[in-house]
Every structure is written in C-alpha cells, then in structure tokens.
Design a protein around this motif. Structure first.
Motif, PDB file in Angstrom:
ATOM      1  N   SER A  71       0.821  -1.211   0.000  1.00 39.00           N
ATOM      2  CA  SER A  71       0.000   0.000   0.000  1.00 39.00           C
ATOM      3  C   SER A  71       0.854   1.259   0.000  1.00 39.00           C
ATOM      4  O   SER A  71       0.360   2.354  -0.256  1.00 39.00           O
ATOM      5  N   ARG A  72       2.159   1.116   0.252  1.00 41.10           N
ATOM      6  CA  ARG A  72       3.068   2.259   0.157  1.00 41.10           C
ATOM      7  C   ARG A  72       3.253   2.705  -1.288  1.00 41.10           C
ATOM      8  O   ARG A  72       3.604   3.852  -1.555  1.00 41.10           O
ATOM      9  N   PHE A  73       3.053   1.776  -2.225  1.00 40.66           N
ATOM     10  CA  PHE A  73       3.301   2.054  -3.634  1.00 40.66           C
ATOM     11  C   PHE A  73       2.037   2.347  -4.437  1.00 40.66           C
ATOM     12  O   PHE A  73       2.066   3.121  -5.386  1.00 40.66           O
ATOM     13  N   THR A  74       0.947   1.667  -4.093  1.00 42.59           N
ATOM     14  CA  THR A  74      -0.202   1.627  -4.993  1.00 42.59           C
ATOM     15  C   THR A  74      -1.488   1.339  -4.235  1.00 42.59           C
ATOM     16  O   THR A  74      -1.461   0.797  -3.120  1.00 42.59           O
ATOM     17  N   ASP A  75      -2.630   1.681  -4.855  1.00 43.33           N
ATOM     18  CA  ASP A  75      -3.935   1.350  -4.273  1.00 43.33           C
ATOM     19  C   ASP A  75      -4.515   0.086  -4.908  1.00 43.33           C
ATOM     20  O   ASP A  75      -5.698  -0.221  -4.751  1.00 43.33           O
ATOM     21  N   VAL A  76      -3.690  -0.667  -5.620  1.00 44.55           N
ATOM     22  CA  VAL A  76      -4.132  -1.906  -6.269  1.00 44.55           C
ATOM     23  C   VAL A  76      -4.537  -2.953  -5.231  1.00 44.55           C
ATOM     24  O   VAL A  76      -5.455  -3.745  -5.441  1.00 44.55           O
ATOM     25  N   TYR A  77      -3.855  -2.935  -4.070  1.00 43.01           N
ATOM     26  CA  TYR A  77      -4.111  -3.942  -3.031  1.00 43.01           C
ATOM     27  C   TYR A  77      -5.347  -3.545  -2.219  1.00 43.01           C
ATOM     28  O   TYR A  77      -5.430  -2.417  -1.731  1.00 43.01           O
ATOM     29  N   GLU A  78      -6.295  -4.482  -2.050  1.00 42.27           N
ATOM     30  CA  GLU A  78      -7.589  -4.150  -1.454  1.00 42.27           C
ATOM     31  C   GLU A  78      -7.849  -4.800  -0.097  1.00 42.27           C
ATOM     32  O   GLU A  78      -8.346  -4.143   0.818  1.00 42.27           O
ATOM     33  N   ALA A  79      -7.539  -6.085   0.054  1.00 42.88           N
ATOM     34  CA  ALA A  79      -7.915  -6.776   1.295  1.00 42.88           C
ATOM     35  C   ALA A  79      -7.232  -8.135   1.375  1.00 42.88           C
ATOM     36  O   ALA A  79      -6.682  -8.640   0.391  1.00 42.88           O
ATOM     37  N   VAL A  80      -7.294  -8.711   2.572  1.00 43.45           N
ATOM     38  CA  VAL A  80      -6.934 -10.120   2.768  1.00 43.45           C
ATOM     39  C   VAL A  80      -8.234 -10.866   3.028  1.00 43.45           C
ATOM     40  O   VAL A  80      -9.013 -10.489   3.905  1.00 43.45           O
ATOM     41  N   VAL A  81      -8.493 -11.903   2.239  1.00 41.52           N
ATOM     42  CA  VAL A  81      -9.768 -12.614   2.335  1.00 41.52           C
ATOM     43  C   VAL A  81      -9.532 -14.095   2.620  1.00 41.52           C
ATOM     44  O   VAL A  81      -8.567 -14.688   2.129  1.00 41.52           O
ATOM     45  N   PRO A  82     -10.425 -14.712   3.415  1.00 39.91           N
ATOM     46  CA  PRO A  82     -10.284 -16.146   3.709  1.00 39.91           C
ATOM     47  C   PRO A  82     -10.775 -17.025   2.563  1.00 39.91           C
ATOM     48  O   PRO A  82     -11.597 -16.601   1.752  1.00 39.91           O
TER      49      PRO A  82
END
Length: 334
Positions: A71-82
């Motif tokens: 998340s320091r680089f980009t908003d591409v990452y959204e969540a951790v999901v089970p």
C-alpha cells in the motif's frame, strides 16, 4: 492448499456468491487467480531457506504484511480474504465451513501492460523508463532509513545461498554452469571482504532503506503513471537494502532482456533524481549488486525446475538458469 485444490477453487469456486471462473498463474512461491475484476494471490505452503509459508497462521500473517507494505506504492491492493471449504464447495471472501487458506485481493490490471510482457514485444520506450525511474527515485527519497551494521557473514550467506542449487544445476543444466556458480561464490567472498568498509559507509550515509526488494519488470505495470507492486514481505532483510541494490535489479533485468540502452536510461534518470553514486568505488558495488541479482534469479529458476511438472516448463526454467548464470559470468569479468 495444494495444486489440485487451487485449481478447483479457480475453476469452480465462488466469490461473493458468483462463480470465480478464474485463470490460474503460478510462481515458485505463489498462485494467482485472475478474474475479470480481481486478482487473488495465495501463498504456497512451502518452507525454503529464505521464507516460511508452511502453516495457515504464517500465510495469514504474510498476506496481511503484503497488503500493508504494498500500500506504500499503490492502491491496487484491497484486502486479505479467507478461503472456505464446505462440502466440496470452495469460496473466497465469505462462506461457511473451514477456513483453509487466505488470499490477498487486488484489482485486476491489464496483463498486456505488464512491463516484462511489453519488453518481450519491444513495446517499452524511453518515456516509459524515465517515468518509472522518477517514480522509484521518489519513493526511495521518502523511504525509511535503516540503521544496522554491515555484516560480512550475512552478505556472504546471501550470495552463497545459490550453492544449495549447485548440484541441481550440475545435473539438470550442465557442469560448466555449476562451475561458474562455484567460481562466483569465491569471487563474491573476495569482493565483499575488499569492499566491506564502503558497504558500511553507504549505510552510515543513509543509503540502506526499507524499499521494494524485488524491483524487476514482472512487478511493474506501465500505465501513464507506472504501477509498482509485489514487494517482498516474507523476509525483511531482502527488502531493507541499499537503494543501489534495488536499482541494480531493474538494470540487470533490462540487460537480461538485451536492452542495455534502457538500463542506462533508467540508471541515469534515477541518479538525476536521487544520486546514489557518491564515490568511484560505488560503480564496482553496483556491478556486484547486478551479479547478486542475476544470482537470485538463477536460483529462483533452479528451484522452479524441481517444482515444474511439464517438460516444457522445465526446459523454460533451464534456459533461464543458463541466461542468468551467463550474466553472472559477465559481471564477474568487469
């Protein structure tokens, strides 16, 4: 999860009650399920000399760390999901039954815009490289400085870890390549001893920072504003590095694609924004870092030979091992 289960999840699993119908990609430590809107990255349950994803708890921890760091680089990452499994049914994000694993949920990016694929089709231009270099330099300027002493034994161990693959390379790739690896280890030990004082000086000057750690063309999308993703989360020492080591990876990668001119453009543009060469000796250290990066890529592909099941994949990794070992040889001759 194992390979059979991940394929079942990708093909028949659900996400928010709808069929995933995902396309599966694989690295030596991860599986990635690509859908029209999302990408879901799952860590393989492996334990290697440099990482440990062997338990569900560890995989969850590293998924969460991957989300936070990238998340320091980009908003591409959204969540951790089970990942749930219930009565033969697989589901992501929400569901019933046992939690079998965890995935990092990301926005789906255009595969055609991934830098390595663009390089293979000669679609990467000087403007792309300049924009990327400025982006990386900007991040490096603001990255946290890391204050820890240079440890000769640790540096030697990092380079010499490839020795664990030497017998495999000898058997699967060729005796001469194994001999080059053996020679490289001796060369590296001597170089590190000779330049240990300068490595420490660079740390004292604030050049050791918490950066990306895995900055190569496969981890960049070349949109108008470049998107850098997939930094190293599994081992802090691989990410908390000299900025010159980070730059060396991208330059080595471009040279591996036989784009020396783009490597020079990247280095020059980066240096204009964030000077990373301070004394003449730093040029030799930069060359050493390129050799170390080629070493790491050779090791990754050597490990992948053992993990591959199809002859075509095996042969592909053998070709890559040869390429990177040959690059090591070139850098040692400088």
């Amino acid at each position: 999860m194992n390979e059979k289960e991940i394929r079942s999840l990708a093909k028949n699993g659900l996400y928010q009650g709808k069929a995933l119908e995902g396309e599966l990609e694989e690295t030596h430590i991860s599986w990635i399920i690509l859908t029209e809107i999302h990408a879901f990255k799952l860590k393989k349950p492996v334990k290697l000399s440099f990482l440990n994803f062997s338990t569900l708890k560890l995989r969850k921890t590293y998924c969460e760390k991957e989300l936070m760091l990238n998340s320091r680089f980009t908003d591409v990452y959204e969540a951790v999901v089970p990942v749930y499994h219930n009565g033969g049914l697989w589901s992501l994000g929400e569901g019933q039954g046992e939690v079998i694993d965890y995935a990092v949920q990301m926005k789906r990016m255009s595969t055609a815009s991934r830098m390595d694929k663009m390089l293979r089709h000669n679609k990467v231009g000087v403007d792309n490289i300049k924009a990327l270099a400025i982006e990386v330099a900007g991040f490096h300027k603001n990255a946290d400085k890391v204050c820890q002493p240079f440890k000769l034994s640790t540096a030697m161990t990092l380079f010499n870890d490839i020795k664990n693959c030497k017998d495999l390379v000898k058997t699967k790739v060729g005796v001469s390549y194994a001999e080059t690896i053996e020679g490289a280890i001796k060369w590296s030990d001597a170089f590190l001893k000779q330049h240990a004082e300068r490595f420490q000086q660079r740390i004292d000057q604030g050049m050791l920072r918490d950066v990306h750690g895995d900055l190569h063309s496969g981890n960049v999308f070349l949109y108008k504003k470049p998107v850098v993703f997939d930094c190293i989360e599994f081992n802090d020492k691989y990410r908390q590095i000299d900025v010159l080591y980070e730059v060396a990876f991208m330059c080595m990668d471009l040279e591996a694609f036989q784009h020396q001119e783009l490597a020079e453009e990247f280095l020059n543009t980066y240096s204009d924004s964030f000077p990373c060469f301070q004394v003449v000796e730093d040029q030799a250290i930069f060359n050493y870092f390129k050799c170390l990066r080629a070493n790491v890529r050779a090791k990754v592909h050597a490990l992948s030979i053992e993990q591959s099941h199809e002859d075509k994949e095996v042969q592909g990794h053998i070709v890559e091992v040869k390429k990177y070992v040959n690059l090591m040889k070139v850098y040692m001759a400088y």
